[in-house]
Scaffold this motif. Structure first.
Motif, mmCIF file in Angstrom:
data_model
loop_
_atom_site.group_PDB
_atom_site.id
_atom_site.type_symbol
_atom_site.label_atom_id
_atom_site.label_comp_id
_atom_site.label_asym_id
_atom_site.label_seq_id
_atom_site.Cartn_x
_atom_site.Cartn_y
_atom_site.Cartn_z
ATOM 1 N N VAL A 86 1.515 -1.002 2.654
ATOM 2 C CA VAL A 86 0.304 -1.160 1.853
ATOM 3 C C VAL A 86 0.681 -1.697 0.481
ATOM 4 N N TRP A 87 0.185 -2.878 0.161
ATOM 5 C CA TRP A 87 0.405 -3.490 -1.146
ATOM 6 C C TRP A 87 -0.755 -3.105 -2.053
ATOM 7 N N ALA A 88 -0.474 -2.265 -3.044
ATOM 8 C CA ALA A 88 -1.461 -1.838 -4.036
ATOM 9 C C ALA A 88 -1.267 -2.716 -5.264
ATOM 10 N N VAL A 89 -2.221 -3.608 -5.507
ATOM 11 C CA VAL A 89 -2.056 -4.656 -6.522
ATOM 12 C C VAL A 89 -3.032 -4.432 -7.666
ATOM 13 N N ASP A 90 -2.512 -4.501 -8.887
ATOM 14 C CA ASP A 90 -3.349 -4.364 -10.076
ATOM 15 C C ASP A 90 -2.609 -5.029 -11.232
ATOM 16 N N VAL A 91 -3.366 -5.443 -12.258
ATOM 17 C CA VAL A 91 -2.723 -5.971 -13.469
ATOM 18 C C VAL A 91 -2.409 -4.865 -14.461
ATOM 19 N N ASN A 92 -2.983 -3.687 -14.240
ATOM 20 C CA ASN A 92 -2.826 -2.557 -15.154
ATOM 21 C C ASN A 92 -1.579 -1.763 -14.756
ATOM 22 N N GLU A 93 -0.537 -1.838 -15.587
ATOM 23 C CA GLU A 93 0.738 -1.209 -15.243
ATOM 24 C C GLU A 93 0.637 0.317 -15.184
ATOM 25 N N ARG A 94 -0.263 0.885 -15.957
ATOM 26 C CA ARG A 94 -0.444 2.336 -15.906
ATOM 27 C C ARG A 94 -1.053 2.749 -14.563
ATOM 28 N N ALA A 95 -2.007 1.970 -14.086
ATOM 29 C CA ALA A 95 -2.582 2.255 -12.776
ATOM 30 C C ALA A 95 -1.500 2.226 -11.704
ATOM 31 N N LEU A 96 -0.622 1.231 -11.762
ATOM 32 C CA LEU A 96 0.457 1.132 -10.781
ATOM 33 C C LEU A 96 1.396 2.325 -10.864
ATOM 34 N N GLU A 97 1.685 2.771 -12.074
ATOM 35 C CA GLU A 97 2.525 3.957 -12.246
ATOM 36 C C GLU A 97 1.890 5.171 -11.580
ATOM 37 N N LEU A 98 0.580 5.304 -11.725
ATOM 38 C CA LEU A 98 -0.116 6.433 -11.117
ATOM 39 C C LEU A 98 -0.138 6.335 -9.593
ATOM 40 N N VAL A 99 -0.311 5.123 -9.064
ATOM 41 C CA VAL A 99 -0.258 4.962 -7.611
ATOM 42 C C VAL A 99 1.104 5.408 -7.088
ATOM 43 N N ARG A 100 2.166 4.984 -7.757
ATOM 44 C CA ARG A 100 3.507 5.377 -7.309
ATOM 45 C C ARG A 100 3.674 6.887 -7.363
ATOM 46 N N ARG A 101 3.212 7.496 -8.438
ATOM 47 C CA ARG A 101 3.313 8.953 -8.575
ATOM 48 C C ARG A 101 2.525 9.652 -7.468
ATOM 49 N N ARG A 112 3.489 -0.031 -1.748
ATOM 50 C CA ARG A 112 4.165 -0.873 -2.732
ATOM 51 C C ARG A 112 3.172 -1.171 -3.851
ATOM 52 N N ALA A 113 3.291 -0.485 -4.970
ATOM 53 C CA ALA A 113 2.384 -0.665 -6.106
ATOM 54 C C ALA A 113 3.000 -1.691 -7.043
ATOM 55 N N VAL A 114 2.403 -2.883 -7.106
ATOM 56 C CA VAL A 114 3.044 -4.009 -7.789
ATOM 57 C C VAL A 114 2.018 -4.852 -8.531
ATOM 58 N N LEU A 115 2.530 -5.617 -9.486
ATOM 59 C CA LEU A 115 1.735 -6.641 -10.150
ATOM 60 C C LEU A 115 1.471 -7.793 -9.177
ATOM 61 N N PRO A 116 0.409 -8.573 -9.411
ATOM 62 C CA PRO A 116 0.071 -9.637 -8.452
ATOM 63 C C PRO A 116 1.232 -10.589 -8.139
ATOM 64 N N ASP A 117 1.981 -10.986 -9.139
ATOM 65 C CA ASP A 117 3.046 -11.961 -8.903
ATOM 66 C C ASP A 117 4.251 -11.372 -8.186
ATOM 67 N N ASP A 118 4.247 -10.053 -7.969
ATOM 68 C CA ASP A 118 5.374 -9.416 -7.296
ATOM 69 C C ASP A 118 5.166 -9.260 -5.791
ATOM 70 N N VAL A 119 4.047 -9.719 -5.277
ATOM 71 C CA VAL A 119 3.849 -9.759 -3.828
ATOM 72 C C VAL A 119 4.479 -11.041 -3.304
ATOM 73 N N PRO A 120 5.426 -10.958 -2.380
ATOM 74 C CA PRO A 120 6.054 -12.181 -1.866
ATOM 75 C C PRO A 120 5.024 -13.161 -1.308
ATOM 76 N N GLU A 121 5.240 -14.436 -1.579
ATOM 77 C CA GLU A 121 4.268 -15.452 -1.193
ATOM 78 C C GLU A 121 4.093 -15.563 0.321
ATOM 79 N N ASP A 122 5.098 -15.137 1.089
ATOM 80 C CA ASP A 122 5.007 -15.286 2.536
ATOM 81 C C ASP A 122 4.338 -14.097 3.225
ATOM 82 N N VAL A 123 3.873 -13.120 2.461
ATOM 83 C CA VAL A 123 3.201 -11.967 3.056
ATOM 84 C C VAL A 123 1.749 -12.333 3.368
ATOM 85 N N ALA A 124 1.355 -12.123 4.624
ATOM 86 C CA ALA A 124 -0.039 -12.291 5.040
ATOM 87 C C ALA A 124 -0.559 -10.935 5.509
ATOM 88 N N PHE A 125 -1.842 -10.694 5.337
ATOM 89 C CA PHE A 125 -2.383 -9.341 5.459
ATOM 90 C C PHE A 125 -3.183 -9.145 6.737
#
Length: 208
Positions: A86-101, A112-125
């Protein structure tokens, strides 16, 4: 926190970490939220409508929660499909920290709680579940959806929940006219002033 929005990349406010008890995937879960994120005190109405109306996710594959906040959608996906990523994507770094916690507290290692640009380009959903950030503005919202929705795998469905008075019907029309022809957009359900839009990418024709 006058300068903070849920789409602020790095909120200036204090984290203010606090416990939150919610029901996810049919069970009571004790999690944490904080300041400077979307709906820190509860699962918001739109997300509740989405989670109550979507079918179970596929058993595995890559899933996307676009605009994940503190994680109710991503955590639900991870709980219901433990073999998925599960790729949990947000621009808010605090939100991502909370998802990981929160994922760690639930013993989930498939988030995987990540910023948008950190999702590999070859991943399809295999699926996308999203309460998209409507308040970023129409132009930015359209740009976000144009980036992510076409990454649905053929034969897969995505679900977007949008408040009716914030433009769900106009967004439906825009998706219909903007997405490539192999996509189909329908209204999956309506509740509490929200629409859940289903985006289907047709399966590729079988080879001769």
């Amino acid at each position: 926190m006058p300068g903070d929005h849920y789409f602020t990349p790095s909120p200036d406010s204090e984290m203010g970490l606090r416990p939150l008890t919610v029901t996810l995937a049919g069970s009571t879960r004790r999690l944490h939220t904080g300041n400077g994120i979307f709906s820190p005190d509860r699962i918001d109405v739109g997300t509740t409508v989405l989670l109550s109306s979507v079918p179970p996710p596929p058993p595995g594959g890559d899933f996307l929660d676009l605009g994940c906040g503190w994680g109710p959608i991503a955590l639900t996906l991870a709980l219901e499909a433990p073999r998925a990523t599960v790729w949990a994507v947000d621009v808010n770094e605090r939100a991502l920290e909370l998802v990981r916690r929160n994922a760690e507290s639930l013993g989930l290692d498939n988030v995987r709680a990540v910023l948008p640009d950190d999702v590999p380009e070859d991943v399809a959903f295999r699926t996308i579940w999203s309460n998209p950030p409507i308040r970023v503005g129409k132009r930015e919202l359209h740009s976000i959806l144009e980036r992510w929705v076409p990454r649905l795998r053929p034969g897969s469905d995505g679900y977007l929940v949008v408040q009716r008075n914030l433009g769900s019907d106009s967004l439906h029309r825009w998706l219909d006219t903007t997405l490539p022809e192999e996509f189909n957009v329908t209204r999956a359900s309506t509740g509490k002033g929200y629409r859940v839009l289903k985006v289907r990418r047709r399966a590729e024709p079988a080879a001769d």
